[in-house]
Design a protein around this motif. Structure first.
Motif, PDB file in Angstrom:
ATOM      1  N   ILE A 677       0.868  -1.187   0.000  1.00  0.00           N
ATOM      2  CA  ILE A 677       0.000   0.000   0.000  1.00  0.00           C
ATOM      3  C   ILE A 677       0.901   1.231   0.000  1.00  0.00           C
ATOM      4  O   ILE A 677       1.817   1.361   0.832  1.00  0.00           O
ATOM      5  CB  ILE A 677      -0.948   0.018   1.217  1.00  0.00           C
ATOM      6  N   GLU A 678       0.664   2.158  -0.927  1.00  0.00           N
ATOM      7  CA  GLU A 678       1.400   3.414  -1.031  1.00  0.00           C
ATOM      8  C   GLU A 678       0.419   4.565  -0.909  1.00  0.00           C
ATOM      9  O   GLU A 678      -0.774   4.417  -1.191  1.00  0.00           O
ATOM     10  CB  GLU A 678       2.143   3.514  -2.373  1.00  0.00           C
ATOM     11  N   TYR A 679       0.946   5.721  -0.470  1.00  0.00           N
ATOM     12  CA  TYR A 679       0.082   6.896  -0.347  1.00  0.00           C
ATOM     13  C   TYR A 679       0.745   8.089  -1.018  1.00  0.00           C
ATOM     14  O   TYR A 679       1.965   8.167  -1.161  1.00  0.00           O
ATOM     15  CB  TYR A 679      -0.202   7.216   1.126  1.00  0.00           C
ATOM     16  N   GLU A 680      -0.095   9.040  -1.434  1.00  0.00           N
ATOM     17  CA  GLU A 680       0.337  10.317  -2.002  1.00  0.00           C
ATOM     18  C   GLU A 680      -0.206  11.434  -1.135  1.00  0.00           C
ATOM     19  O   GLU A 680      -1.368  11.407  -0.726  1.00  0.00           O
ATOM     20  CB  GLU A 680      -0.177  10.462  -3.438  1.00  0.00           C
ATOM     21  N   ASP A 681       0.672  12.413  -0.830  1.00  0.00           N
ATOM     22  CA  ASP A 681       0.242  13.592  -0.076  1.00  0.00           C
ATOM     23  C   ASP A 681       0.012  14.717  -1.088  1.00  0.00           C
ATOM     24  O   ASP A 681       0.951  15.400  -1.500  1.00  0.00           O
ATOM     25  CB  ASP A 681       1.327  13.982   0.939  1.00  0.00           C
ATOM     26  N   GLY A 682      -1.232  14.888  -1.501  1.00  0.00           N
ATOM     27  CA  GLY A 682      -1.535  15.894  -2.508  1.00  0.00           C
ATOM     28  C   GLY A 682      -1.362  17.313  -2.018  1.00  0.00           C
ATOM     29  O   GLY A 682      -1.348  18.240  -2.822  1.00  0.00           O
ATOM     30  N   LEU A 683      -1.200  17.506  -0.729  1.00  0.00           N
ATOM     31  CA  LEU A 683      -1.054  18.845  -0.177  1.00  0.00           C
ATOM     32  C   LEU A 683       0.400  19.285  -0.153  1.00  0.00           C
ATOM     33  O   LEU A 683       0.728  20.427  -0.479  1.00  0.00           O
ATOM     34  CB  LEU A 683      -1.645  18.872   1.238  1.00  0.00           C
ATOM     35  N   HIS A 684       1.295  18.372   0.252  1.00  0.00           N
ATOM     36  CA  HIS A 684       2.707  18.744   0.403  1.00  0.00           C
ATOM     37  C   HIS A 684       3.574  18.229  -0.740  1.00  0.00           C
ATOM     38  O   HIS A 684       4.510  18.913  -1.155  1.00  0.00           O
ATOM     39  CB  HIS A 684       3.254  18.205   1.726  1.00  0.00           C
ATOM     40  N   GLU A 685       3.331  17.031  -1.220  1.00  0.00           N
ATOM     41  CA  GLU A 685       4.155  16.447  -2.280  1.00  0.00           C
ATOM     42  C   GLU A 685       3.269  15.788  -3.334  1.00  0.00           C
ATOM     43  O   GLU A 685       3.258  14.566  -3.461  1.00  0.00           O
ATOM     44  CB  GLU A 685       5.132  15.422  -1.704  1.00  0.00           C
ATOM     45  N   LEU A 758      27.637  30.020  18.840  1.00  0.00           N
ATOM     46  CA  LEU A 758      27.073  28.690  19.063  1.00  0.00           C
ATOM     47  C   LEU A 758      26.134  28.421  17.896  1.00  0.00           C
ATOM     48  O   LEU A 758      25.166  29.158  17.689  1.00  0.00           O
ATOM     49  CB  LEU A 758      26.318  28.630  20.394  1.00  0.00           C
ATOM     50  N   VAL A 759      26.443  27.392  17.102  1.00  0.00           N
ATOM     51  CA  VAL A 759      25.624  27.044  15.942  1.00  0.00           C
ATOM     52  C   VAL A 759      24.709  25.886  16.338  1.00  0.00           C
ATOM     53  O   VAL A 759      25.180  24.781  16.623  1.00  0.00           O
ATOM     54  CB  VAL A 759      26.504  26.659  14.732  1.00  0.00           C
ATOM     55  N   ILE A 760      23.413  26.165  16.380  1.00  0.00           N
ATOM     56  CA  ILE A 760      22.421  25.153  16.762  1.00  0.00           C
ATOM     57  C   ILE A 760      21.813  24.607  15.472  1.00  0.00           C
ATOM     58  O   ILE A 760      21.299  25.357  14.650  1.00  0.00           O
ATOM     59  CB  ILE A 760      21.331  25.765  17.660  1.00  0.00           C
ATOM     60  N   THR A 761      21.891  23.295  15.296  1.00  0.00           N
ATOM     61  CA  THR A 761      21.364  22.657  14.081  1.00  0.00           C
ATOM     62  C   THR A 761      20.409  21.537  14.479  1.00  0.00           C
ATOM     63  O   THR A 761      20.485  21.002  15.597  1.00  0.00           O
ATOM     64  CB  THR A 761      22.494  22.088  13.208  1.00  0.00           C
ATOM     65  N   TRP A 762      19.525  21.187  13.541  1.00  0.00           N
ATOM     66  CA  TRP A 762      18.582  20.100  13.759  1.00  0.00           C
ATOM     67  C   TRP A 762      18.089  19.595  12.418  1.00  0.00           C
ATOM     68  O   TRP A 762      18.299  20.244  11.392  1.00  0.00           O
ATOM     69  CB  TRP A 762      17.401  20.575  14.622  1.00  0.00           C
ATOM     70  N   GLU A 763      17.482  18.430  12.438  1.00  0.00           N
ATOM     71  CA  GLU A 763      16.867  17.885  11.232  1.00  0.00           C
ATOM     72  C   GLU A 763      15.406  18.312  11.195  1.00  0.00           C
ATOM     73  O   GLU A 763      14.634  18.006  12.112  1.00  0.00           O
ATOM     74  CB  GLU A 763      16.981  16.354  11.211  1.00  0.00           C
ATOM     75  N   SER A 764      15.056  19.037  10.134  1.00  0.00           N
ATOM     76  CA  SER A 764      13.701  19.574  10.033  1.00  0.00           C
ATOM     77  C   SER A 764      12.676  18.446   9.886  1.00  0.00           C
ATOM     78  O   SER A 764      12.989  17.348   9.417  1.00  0.00           O
ATOM     79  CB  SER A 764      13.603  20.520   8.834  1.00  0.00           C
ATOM     80  N   LEU A 765      11.445  18.767  10.290  1.00  0.00           N
ATOM     81  CA  LEU A 765      10.359  17.815  10.121  1.00  0.00           C
ATOM     82  C   LEU A 765       9.981  17.711   8.644  1.00  0.00           C
ATOM     83  O   LEU A 765      10.124  18.669   7.885  1.00  0.00           O
ATOM     84  CB  LEU A 765       9.132  18.261  10.930  1.00  0.00           C
ATOM     85  N   LYS A 766       9.530  16.533   8.248  1.00  0.00           N
ATOM     86  CA  LYS A 766       9.022  16.360   6.896  1.00  0.00           C
ATOM     87  C   LYS A 766       7.695  17.099   6.755  1.00  0.00           C
ATOM     88  O   LYS A 766       7.085  17.513   7.748  1.00  0.00           O
ATOM     89  CB  LYS A 766       8.827  14.867   6.582  1.00  0.00           C
ATOM     90  N   GLY A 767       7.269  17.249   5.510  1.00  0.00           N
ATOM     91  CA  GLY A 767       6.041  18.008   5.273  1.00  0.00           C
ATOM     92  C   GLY A 767       4.843  17.458   6.022  1.00  0.00           C
ATOM     93  O   GLY A 767       4.100  18.195   6.671  1.00  0.00           O
ATOM     94  N   PHE A 768       4.668  16.116   5.968  1.00  0.00           N
ATOM     95  CA  PHE A 768       3.489  15.548   6.624  1.00  0.00           C
ATOM     96  C   PHE A 768       3.640  15.536   8.139  1.00  0.00           C
ATOM     97  O   PHE A 768       2.664  15.351   8.862  1.00  0.00           O
ATOM     98  CB  PHE A 768       3.214  14.135   6.111  1.00  0.00           C
ATOM     99  N   GLN A 769       4.865  15.712   8.666  1.00  0.00           N
ATOM    100  CA  GLN A 769       5.063  15.741  10.115  1.00  0.00           C
ATOM    101  C   GLN A 769       4.661  17.082  10.719  1.00  0.00           C
ATOM    102  O   GLN A 769       4.580  17.197  11.939  1.00  0.00           O
ATOM    103  CB  GLN A 769       6.534  15.456  10.444  1.00  0.00           C
ATOM    104  N   SER A 770       4.439  18.101   9.854  1.00  0.00           N
ATOM    105  CA  SER A 770       4.107  19.419  10.391  1.00  0.00           C
ATOM    106  C   SER A 770       2.730  19.432  11.043  1.00  0.00           C
ATOM    107  O   SER A 770       2.467  20.275  11.900  1.00  0.00           O
ATOM    108  CB  SER A 770       4.163  20.459   9.273  1.00  0.00           C
TER     109      SER A 770
END
Length: 1198
Positions: A677-685, A758-770
């Motif tokens: 089963i696959e899904y498409e996010d028509g809003l973000h991608e 001080l450089v603060i970095t992080w991995e951004s959330l994916k589109g559907f994680q917002s």
């Protein structure tokens, strides 16, 4: 409390600055609107600050500006008003401030040199240009000078000075010869930055009389030439030739080789120099050295590395070029010139200063009456620039007062502005290296709302896709915008709509019922206006019958279907591709309304065929593979991939879950093992399908977990042992509701890139994680172990934030929290980071060395205090190098070795040392930034060790009972040699070893004669050296004594060397003599064969006739028969009475000839037949002849 207030102030400044930027961009770029709005002047074009003009052309000083109403222009020259009406040579272009000074009709450019400034003015203010310095270019002639010839000894250095005339701008220098050819340059000969030509060492080929320096002045397109310079190079050969006439042969010893020379620097001079360069410029450092062989130049930066990607080497590495320099490039740069005889170096101390440069340039400010705003002017430089403000070109201190204006250093704060507050402000930032001038206007407007989007504009979108309805507006104060659906509809609100700041209404997922009329209303205190737009939502285009995978026999026919369904108001176009390219131009391909047919299929038709359907609003495609086979399929069962599932249905829709069901397609003789089963996010991608889950092949329903704020579509793929099916048709779309973020960014880190940040970095959330619109991050930090409150900032959807002004390498508690328009994610966990590292401050102390043996030492040191490390302690580095070999008392090139000891170790082992040597070492602490200072050098010595083997062992002069041994001392004595040990023993014919004899030899000996040995005996020798420590490795050799004469007499009698016998030598000499005589005779006969008469008697009365050489074939004439009476040609040895007397010529051929018909061959030798008769009748023919017999030739000679 003080810290809190400073943070609040910075936040307030940030908010004000953001408001300023938004206001500055609030006026849309609509041409009609811009024509109607009043606007203070803005300088759009001006000449450069330093303007060098061609004295032969008219001077054009540019000044263009815009404004409403159009501005008027005036000029100052050297600080006073410049009345152009009083100078007939000066005119101003219409509707422009550009000045044209007429030079070509009699004016002189030098008269108009000076500092010019343009002012553009209208009723709303005055803008000013930079100070434009006008200077006329100059290309003066070379001064006359008497140039003496340069006489140089081969191998010496030489500098040919150019000294070009001072021009404006400075000329470009190059060297050429009389033929206008560039002089070749190399590592040995090159041009310096000052234009001089440098010879590291001269060679004889450098001798010439046409070294010419040229100066090219680009502005005037002229080239000036210096007088030719003559160079004469004298070599040792030429010196010997010069003095040869005055010296005897014994006084000349031949040319001596040219003396090699250590490097010396020709430029720069001395050991140190300084250089100042401006930020952003190109830094050029030069070192040119003399020496023989030609030195090689190397550049290093003391205490650092040369900047990567900005460093270049030119002029055969004699010039170091660093582009776009910054303050970080300051420091000491060392050039080292080296050849085989040594090296020399020079240190250039570089200081990078900076003319002012913008940090924040002031920007135009558009305000409404009663609003507040700020103009910020921030610049930096070295030294730090002074900031001054002007209002309409007048220093603000003497400008008319404005109660709404307050100047605070680099900021002007406006409060409750009125229309009379409109003005143009100038910010001037200057230091000793230059200045910056920026105009920024404050335009106070009171305008009712205007809507710029055309009325009744039609928007068309596909169902389930976003719709964007524009409402571009302008007004002052800034209008509020509201949207309504229908003429009398209610105001639009809710999560199903997104309202953008520019007035645009976004419907994230437009449905068929979204079709209709939408009204945009803009209002402020001065009025209200509205506009209507139309939205039409169309059905999506679909391929309801897709092309299917086909296997076809060669030369058969195949057809692919592509049946579509589309909105009745859209006109679709269908296009077919093969392997993502156009179909071949072949009549076998027939494209129908809803199919593609290929006739007479061949192997090259194998591939992927794609049906693409396009409308003005959307595009869909489907592909199928065609496989061409050679033979028809066998009757056996055909196994293939399954057909795709169909009739997908969504039921039980909840906020975080939904149930999906489907009907499986045909298995094609291979059971389905599982469904994907696959899904498409028509809003973000949109258009991107992601893996969701998979279930066993016996299951046709699945409960799917969902995320908020995702417009889901699902498809199912069946899998069997053959492969995967084509995806099913997508299910209907399901848009989940927005929610707070469920999770926070991962991989949060805090690592400083500089000592004060001080450089603060992080991995951004994916589109559907917002989980909803407006994804942002709240970044918080505070210093660890300090009673301090959290400092927080909210940033856009990025993955990095830099905190400036931190102490060096201190721990910070850090957390990053996600938020969207609906709220915050759960409280994030804290991580520990550190601000930037700096180089360690102190060196390790109490360095001690314990020598374990001759090749191993142990070094100890005290650890440095952790607070002085100023970074993550990575370990310690021990630098050690050999200073001297104690046995040889000689120094050599120092090669430093480095050992790194990780962690907080306080000792380490130094292996691989050389015995009996003096060493130095120092210790440095290392962190992530680099190395700290070195500890004082510690000297230690290694004890003696065993020596290496002797360098060689030779055995010479064998006799009956003695052998001579010679040897070389060890290459590595590793101490003081005490003696040599020689061991030897005989070896018999069966290779058995005899008794071993040992002899000790003093260390100062290098040879030894062994006596009393057995004759004709092989001996094996073992030889090694000793120090006080012990014996080194040995070297072996074998040798044989010669035989005794008595014992070898019988063998000698049987082995006589025939080459030494007297009778054999005599025989060989006789044979050689005989061969020599034969060769001489043959040579004489060959040269004399045609010079003897061949007839015994000639008639006395017959006149001789000389036969000339024939010119046609190059051969001599022949004698005829007796009737011709022809003699030999002139030059023969025949006596004057034409008789041949035996006593006159012993080697005459008359006695042996059978006739006179002999002839000469091509080389002039006589050819004839010989016999014992003295006289015979002439032969009738002479058809054959042969060479003279060697026996007869010998007889004639004797």
């Amino acid at each position: 409390m003080m810290k809190k207030r400073s943070i609040s102030a910075s936040k307030a400044s940030l908010v004000l600055f953001l408001c300023q930027v938004i206001s500055a961009l609030d006026v849309p770029l609509d041409s009609k609107l811009l024509e109607e709005l009043s606007q203070p002047p803005t300088i759009t074009q001006q000449s450069p600050k330093d303007y060098i003009v061609d004295p032969r052309e008219n001077i054009v000083i540019q000044c263009e500006a815009k404004g409403k109403p159009p501005p008027s222009f005036s000029w100052t020259r050297n600080g006073t008003h410049f009345d152009i009406d009083k100078d007939a040579q000066v005119t101003m272009k219409p509707n422009s401030g550009t000045l044209v000074i007429n030079i070509m009709n009699g004016g002189k450019a030098e008269v108009y040199e000076g500092v010019y400034q343009c002012t553009a003015r209208n009723e709303r203010g005055a803008a000013i240009s930079n100070n434009i310095v006008i200077r006329s270019s100059r290309s003066p002639l070379w001064t006359k000078e008497k140039l003496e010839p340069n006489h140089v000894q081969e191998g010496d250095s030489l500098v040919l000075h150019c000294r070009p005339p001072v021009g404006l701008p400075p000329p470009i220098i190059f060297w050429m010869d009389n033929a206008f050819q560039r002089l070749p340059q190399s590592e040995r000969v090159s041009q310096g930055l000052n234009g001089d030509l440098y010879f590291s060492n001269v060679q004889p080929e450098d001798t010439r009389e046409d070294y010419i320096c040229y100066a090219r002045f680009n502005h005037t397109q002229t080239i000036q030439q210096k007088q030719p310079i003559s160079v004469k190079v004298f070599s040792m050969d030429s010196l010997n030739d010069t003095i040869a006439a005055n010296l005897s042969d014994t006084d000349i010893y031949g040319a001596k080789p040219v003396t090699e020379k250590q490097p010396i620097l020709l430029t720069p001079t001395g050991s140190t120099s300084t250089k100042v360069e401006l930020r952003g410029n190109v830094l050029l450092l030069e070192c040119i050295a003399a020496g023989l062989p030609t030195p090689v130049i190397r550049w290093i930066k003391e205490g650092g590395e040369l900047p990567a990607n900005r460093t270049f080497f030119e002029n055969f590495k004699k010039t170091l070029k660093i582009i776009d320099v910054s303050e970080a490039d300051s420091g000491n740069y060392k050039c080292v010139a080296r050849n085989i005889l040594g090296s020399v170096h020079h240190v250039i101390s570089v200081t990078v200063k900076a003319a002012p440069y913008w940090i924040t340039a002031p920007r135009n400010l558009v305000l409404s009456p009663g609003e507040d705003g700020t103009l910020i002017c921030r610049a930096n430089g070295n030294p730090k620039p002074n900031i001054s403000w002007l209002a309409n070109g007048v220093p603000i201190a003497i400008a008319p007062e404005d109660p709404s204006r307050k100047v605070d250093g680099d900021t002007i704060i406006f409060s409750h502005v009125q229309e009379r507050s409109s003005a143009v402000y100038q910010c001037n930032a200057s230091n000793e290296y230059g200045y910056l001038l920026a105009n920024a206007f404050v335009n106070v407007l009171a305008e009712p709302p205007r809507i710029l989007t055309p009325a009744n504009k039609l928007y068309q979108v596909i169902a389930d896709s976003p719709a964007l309805l524009d409402c571009a507006y302008f007004g002052s104060p800034k209008p509020e915008v509201e949207w309504f659906k229908g003429v009398k509809g209610s105001i639009l609100r809710g999560n199903e709509y997104i309202f953008h700041d520019n007035g645009t209404l976004e419907i994230p997922v437009a449905q068929k019922d979204s079709t209709g009329t939408y009204t945009c209303v803009a209002r402020n205190e001065l009025g209200k206006i509205q506009n209507e737009v139309q939205l039409e939502v169309k059905d999506p285009t679909m391929i309801i019958k897709q092309p299917e995978y086909k296997v076809i026999q060669r030369y058969g026919q195949v057809s692919f279907e592509c049946i579509i369904k589309h909105d009745s108001t859209l006109l679709p176009t269908v296009m077919w591709l093969k392997d993502n390219d156009e179909l071949p131009d072949d009549e076998r391909f027939l494209v129908g309304k809803d199919n593609l047919t290929i006739m007479n299929v061949t192997d090259k038709d194998d591939g992927t065929y794609t049906c693409i359907v396009n409308t003005t609003l959307d595009s869909v495609s489907a592909s199928a593979v065609l496989t061409v086979v050679a033979a028809p399929p066998t009757p056996a069962i055909i196994y293939a991939r399954p057909n795709p599932p169909f009739d997908l249905e969504l039921t039980g829709q909840l906020e975080r879950s939904v149930e999906l069901s489907w009907i499986p397609g045909d298995e094609n003789n291979s059971p389905i093992t599982n469904f994907v089963i696959e899904y498409e996010d028509g809003l973000h991608e949109p258009g991107v399908w992601h893996y969701q889950t998979e279930v066993p092949g016996t299951q046709t329903t699945v409960q799917l977990k969902l995320s908020p704020y995702v417009n889901y579509s699902f498809r199912v793929i069946a899998v069997n042992e053959i492969g995967r099916s084509q995806p099913s048709e997508p299910s209907e779309q399901y848009l989940t509701k927005s929610a707070n973020p469920d999770e926070n960014p991962s991989n949060v880190q805090g690592i400083g890139s500089e000592p004060d940040n001080l450089v603060i970095t992080w991995e951004s959330l994916k589109g559907f994680q917002s989980n909803g619109p407006g994804l942002q991050y709240k970044v918080s930090w505070r210093q660890k172990d300090v009673d301090d409150e959290w400092t927080s900032v909210i940033v856009a959807n990025v993955s990095k934030y830099i905190v400036s002004g931190t102490p060096t390498f201190v721990p910070y508690e850090i957390k990053v929290q996600a938020l969207n328009d609906l709220g915050y994610a759960p409280e994030p966990s804290e991580v520990i980071g550190h601000s930037g590292e700096d180089l360690p401050m102190v060196a390790p102390g109490n360095v001690q060395v314990h020598v374990i043996n001759s090749t191993l030492a142990k070094v100890h040191w005290d650890p440095v205090p952790l607070k002085t490390v100023r970074g993550h302690l990575q370990g310690y580095k021990v630098y050690y190098w050999k200073v001297q070999n104690l046995s040889r008392r000689s120094r050599r090139h120092v090669e430093k070795k480095i050992l790194t000891f990780r962690g907080n170790k306080t000792f380490g082992m130094l292996p691989g040392l050389e015995p009996y040597s003096s060493y130095k070492l120092n210790v440095r602490v290392v962190n992530g930034k680099g190395e700290g200072p070195a500890s004082p050098d510690k000297v230690f010595k290694t004890p003696e060790g065993v020596p290496s083997s002797p360098s060689f062992l030779k055995i010479t002069n064998p006799t009956l009972d003695s052998l001579t041994l010679e040897w070389g001392s060890p290459t590595h004595p590793n101490g003081v040699l005490t003696s040599y040990i020689l061991k030897f023993q005989p070896i018999n014919n069966t290779h058995e070893l005899g008794p071993l004899v040992e002899i000790r030899i003093p260390a100062n000996e290098s040879s030894l004669i062994l006596k009393n040995l057995n004759y004709s005996t092989r001996y094996k020798f073992y030889f090694n050296a000793q120090t006080s420590v012990g014996s080194g490795s040995q070297i072996t050799e074998e040798a044989v004594t010669i035989m005794d004469e008595g014992a070898g007499k019988a063998m000698a009698s049987r082995q006589v060397d025939i080459a030494t016998q007297g009778w054999f030598i005599g025989l060989m000499c006789a044979v050689a003599l005989l061969i020599l005589i034969l060769l001489i005779v043959c040579f004489i006969r060959r040269n004399k064969g045609g010079k003897y008469p061949v007839k015994e008697k000639e008639d006395a009365h017959a006149d001789p006739e000389i036969q000339p050489m024939k010119e046609d074939d190059g051969t001599f004439g022949e004698y005829s028969d007796a009737e011709d009476h022809k003699p030999l040609k002139k030059g023969s040895r025949t006596p004057s009475d034409r008789t041949v007397k035996k006593e006159d010529s012993d080697d005459s051929l008359v006695d042996y000839g059978e006739g006179v018909n002999g002839q000469f061959n091509e080389d002039g030798s006589f050819i004839g037949q010989y016999s014992g008769k003295k006289e015979k009748e002439p032969a009738e023919g002479n058809e054959s002849s042969e060479a003279p017999s060697p026996v007869n030739a010998m007889n004639s000679f004797v």
